[in-house]
Design a protein around this motif. Sequence first.
Motif, PDB file in Angstrom:
ATOM      1  N   UNK A  69       0.835  -1.180   0.000  1.00  0.00           N
ATOM      2  CA  UNK A  69       0.000   0.000   0.000  1.00  0.00           C
ATOM      3  C   UNK A  69       0.879   1.242   0.000  1.00  0.00           C
ATOM      4  N   UNK A  70       0.732   2.068  -1.022  1.00  0.00           N
ATOM      5  CA  UNK A  70       1.487   3.312  -1.093  1.00  0.00           C
ATOM      6  C   UNK A  70       0.644   4.468  -0.560  1.00  0.00           C
ATOM      7  N   UNK A  71       1.336   5.428   0.029  1.00  0.00           N
ATOM      8  CA  UNK A  71       0.696   6.590   0.626  1.00  0.00           C
ATOM      9  C   UNK A  71       1.159   7.827  -0.144  1.00  0.00           C
ATOM     10  N   UNK A  72       0.422   8.227  -1.186  1.00  0.00           N
ATOM     11  CA  UNK A  72       0.873   9.331  -2.050  1.00  0.00           C
ATOM     12  C   UNK A  72       1.237  10.604  -1.295  1.00  0.00           C
ATOM     13  N   UNK A  73       0.508  10.894  -0.220  1.00  0.00           N
ATOM     14  CA  UNK A  73       0.755  12.136   0.515  1.00  0.00           C
ATOM     15  C   UNK A  73       2.135  12.168   1.162  1.00  0.00           C
ATOM     16  N   UNK A  74       2.737  10.986   1.362  1.00  0.00           N
ATOM     17  CA  UNK A  74       4.044  10.922   2.017  1.00  0.00           C
ATOM     18  C   UNK A  74       5.204  11.005   1.035  1.00  0.00           C
ATOM     19  N   UNK A  75       4.910  10.863  -0.252  1.00  0.00           N
ATOM     20  CA  UNK A  75       5.931  10.952  -1.300  1.00  0.00           C
ATOM     21  C   UNK A  75       7.092   9.984  -1.063  1.00  0.00           C
ATOM     22  N   UNK A  76       6.767   8.705  -1.016  1.00  0.00           N
ATOM     23  CA  UNK A  76       7.844   7.724  -0.968  1.00  0.00           C
ATOM     24  C   UNK A  76       7.803   6.731   0.166  1.00  0.00           C
ATOM     25  N   UNK A  77       6.621   6.555   0.797  1.00  0.00           N
ATOM     26  CA  UNK A  77       6.503   5.579   1.884  1.00  0.00           C
ATOM     27  C   UNK A  77       5.422   4.570   1.535  1.00  0.00           C
ATOM     28  N   UNK A  78       5.712   3.298   1.784  1.00  0.00           N
ATOM     29  CA  UNK A  78       4.751   2.235   1.545  1.00  0.00           C
ATOM     30  C   UNK A  78       4.468   1.464   2.827  1.00  0.00           C
ATOM     31  N   UNK A  79       3.369   0.718   2.818  1.00  0.00           N
ATOM     32  CA  UNK A  79       2.981  -0.104   3.960  1.00  0.00           C
ATOM     33  C   UNK A  79       2.762  -1.532   3.484  1.00  0.00           C
ATOM     34  N   UNK A  80       3.456  -2.483   4.114  1.00  0.00           N
ATOM     35  CA  UNK A  80       3.233  -3.900   3.838  1.00  0.00           C
ATOM     36  C   UNK A  80       2.191  -4.407   4.833  1.00  0.00           C
ATOM     37  N   UNK A  81       1.071  -4.969   4.354  1.00  0.00           N
ATOM     38  CA  UNK A  81      -0.001  -5.386   5.259  1.00  0.00           C
ATOM     39  C   UNK A  81       0.319  -6.676   6.004  1.00  0.00           C
ATOM     40  N   UNK A  82      -0.437  -6.973   7.055  1.00  0.00           N
ATOM     41  CA  UNK A  82      -0.179  -8.180   7.841  1.00  0.00           C
ATOM     42  C   UNK A  82      -0.206  -9.467   7.023  1.00  0.00           C
ATOM     43  N   UNK A  83      -1.112  -9.542   6.046  1.00  0.00           N
ATOM     44  CA  UNK A  83      -1.209 -10.755   5.241  1.00  0.00           C
ATOM     45  C   UNK A  83       0.070 -11.026   4.458  1.00  0.00           C
ATOM     46  N   UNK A  84       0.840  -9.971   4.202  1.00  0.00           N
ATOM     47  CA  UNK A  84       2.083 -10.137   3.464  1.00  0.00           C
ATOM     48  C   UNK A  84       3.283 -10.446   4.332  1.00  0.00           C
ATOM     49  N   UNK A  85       3.073 -10.460   5.658  1.00  0.00           N
ATOM     50  CA  UNK A  85       4.186 -10.660   6.585  1.00  0.00           C
ATOM     51  C   UNK A  85       4.040 -11.957   7.360  1.00  0.00           C
ATOM     52  N   UNK A  86       2.822 -12.244   7.803  1.00  0.00           N
ATOM     53  CA  UNK A  86       2.597 -13.421   8.627  1.00  0.00           C
ATOM     54  C   UNK A  86       2.962 -13.163  10.078  1.00  0.00           C
ATOM     55  N   UNK A  87       3.063 -14.243  10.840  1.00  0.00           N
ATOM     56  CA  UNK A  87       3.401 -14.156  12.253  1.00  0.00           C
ATOM     57  C   UNK A  87       4.738 -14.843  12.491  1.00  0.00           C
ATOM     58  N   UNK A  88       5.643 -14.150  13.155  1.00  0.00           N
ATOM     59  CA  UNK A  88       6.931 -14.740  13.480  1.00  0.00           C
ATOM     60  C   UNK A  88       8.036 -14.336  12.529  1.00  0.00           C
ATOM     61  N   UNK A  89       9.260 -14.654  12.938  1.00  0.00           N
ATOM     62  CA  UNK A  89      10.444 -14.182  12.236  1.00  0.00           C
ATOM     63  C   UNK A  89      10.594 -14.702  10.810  1.00  0.00           C
ATOM     64  N   UNK A  90      10.398 -15.995  10.520  1.00  0.00           N
ATOM     65  CA  UNK A  90      10.671 -16.474   9.158  1.00  0.00           C
ATOM     66  C   UNK A  90       9.865 -15.756   8.079  1.00  0.00           C
ATOM     67  N   UNK A  91       8.549 -15.611   8.297  1.00  0.00           N
ATOM     68  CA  UNK A  91       7.733 -14.937   7.298  1.00  0.00           C
ATOM     69  C   UNK A  91       8.083 -13.469   7.158  1.00  0.00           C
ATOM     70  N   UNK A  92       8.303 -12.801   8.280  1.00  0.00           N
ATOM     71  CA  UNK A  92       8.636 -11.379   8.243  1.00  0.00           C
ATOM     72  C   UNK A  92       9.956 -11.144   7.520  1.00  0.00           C
ATOM     73  N   UNK A  93      10.928 -12.001   7.780  1.00  0.00           N
ATOM     74  CA  UNK A  93      12.244 -11.844   7.161  1.00  0.00           C
ATOM     75  C   UNK A  93      12.190 -12.134   5.666  1.00  0.00           C
ATOM     76  N   UNK A  94      11.412 -13.132   5.271  1.00  0.00           N
ATOM     77  CA  UNK A  94      11.288 -13.444   3.845  1.00  0.00           C
ATOM     78  C   UNK A  94      10.765 -12.240   3.079  1.00  0.00           C
ATOM     79  N   UNK A  95       9.709 -11.612   3.609  1.00  0.00           N
ATOM     80  CA  UNK A  95       9.167 -10.438   2.932  1.00  0.00           C
ATOM     81  C   UNK A  95      10.143  -9.269   2.989  1.00  0.00           C
ATOM     82  N   UNK A  96      10.805  -9.069   4.112  1.00  0.00           N
ATOM     83  CA  UNK A  96      11.801  -8.012   4.225  1.00  0.00           C
ATOM     84  C   UNK A  96      12.896  -8.184   3.174  1.00  0.00           C
ATOM     85  N   UNK A  97      13.400  -9.386   3.031  1.00  0.00           N
ATOM     86  CA  UNK A  97      14.454  -9.666   2.048  1.00  0.00           C
ATOM     87  C   UNK A  97      14.008  -9.266   0.640  1.00  0.00           C
TER      88      UNK A  97
END
Length: 258
Positions: A69-97
Motif C-alpha cells: 500500500x502506497x501513501x501518495x501524501x508521504x511521497x515515498x513511503x509504503x505499507x506492507x499489510x499483515x497478510x504479506x508478513x505473517x506471524x513470526x520471524x521467518x515470514x517477516x524476514x522473507x518479505x523483508x528480504x
Amino acid sequence: MSFPNHPDKYGKEPVFEPKDFIGYLKEQGWSPDYPVPEGVILCFHRRLFNHIKEKHETVIYDSAVGSLMLLPETKGIGVVPPDGIGIGAPGAVTRLEEYIALGCKRFIAIGIAGSLQKSVEIGSLVVCEKAIRDEGTSHHYVAPAKYAAASEQLTGNIKSALDKREAKYHVGTSWTVDAPYRETVEEARAYQKEGVMTVEMEASALFAVSEFRKVEMGALFSVSDSLADLKWKPAFHSRKTQKGLEFLYEVAIDALKA
C-alpha cells in the motif's frame, strides 16, 4: 548439537539470493507496477492496516511479493499489510528480504508486544533499541550474540518524532521468541530482572537481517498484553492498544520522512 547445524554459515555463500528470486519473477513477466518506496512500514496488525486505509489516501498494489500500500501524501513511503508478513520471524524476514532486493532502504516495524515490566502498561508505547535473539532466523545471518540492534539513525528519528509530539514512551530491550506458548515463568522472571521490557516474535530477526543487508530498521510496539505478574493478562482488542498503534503509525511516517 550446535545451532545452526553449520555454526559458521552466516559467512558462507548462499545457493541463491533474494535478487535471484526477483530476477526469476521478472523473467516470468512480473515487475513492480508501482514506484518502489525508499521507506516501508511493516504493519503487523490488521486493525491498524484498516485504520490507515480508512483515514488516508492510499493506493494498494497486488504483486508477486505480496500486497503493498502506497501513501501518495508521504511521497515515498509504503505499507506492507499483515497478510504479506505473517506471524513470526521467518515470514517477516522473507518479505523483508524481497523488498530490500527491490530497492527499499529504510523500514519501521509496527506491532504489538507483551509487557514484562509492571511500569509498562497496556497501550504503552515502546521504542525497541535492541532485542534478545531467542528465535532461529537471525542465526542464519549474523554471528552468535545475545542481542540484535535497531538502526541508531532511524531510532533517533523515531525518538525525535515522539518528543515533538510530547508523547510518553518507553525505550528498551525486547525478548524475541519463536514459540509464544513456551514462554516459561522462569524465563520471564529472569528477563524481568535484566530489565527487558517486552516480548514479541520478530524484532531480533528483522534487526539482524537489516544489519546483514546494510539497510535501516526500527521497531515500535503498542503493548497488548502483560506477563509482568508472571500470569498472562491479554488486552489485544483494547482501545488503548489500538490507539497506541494508530499513534505509532503517525510517528513512523514522521521518522521515515526525516
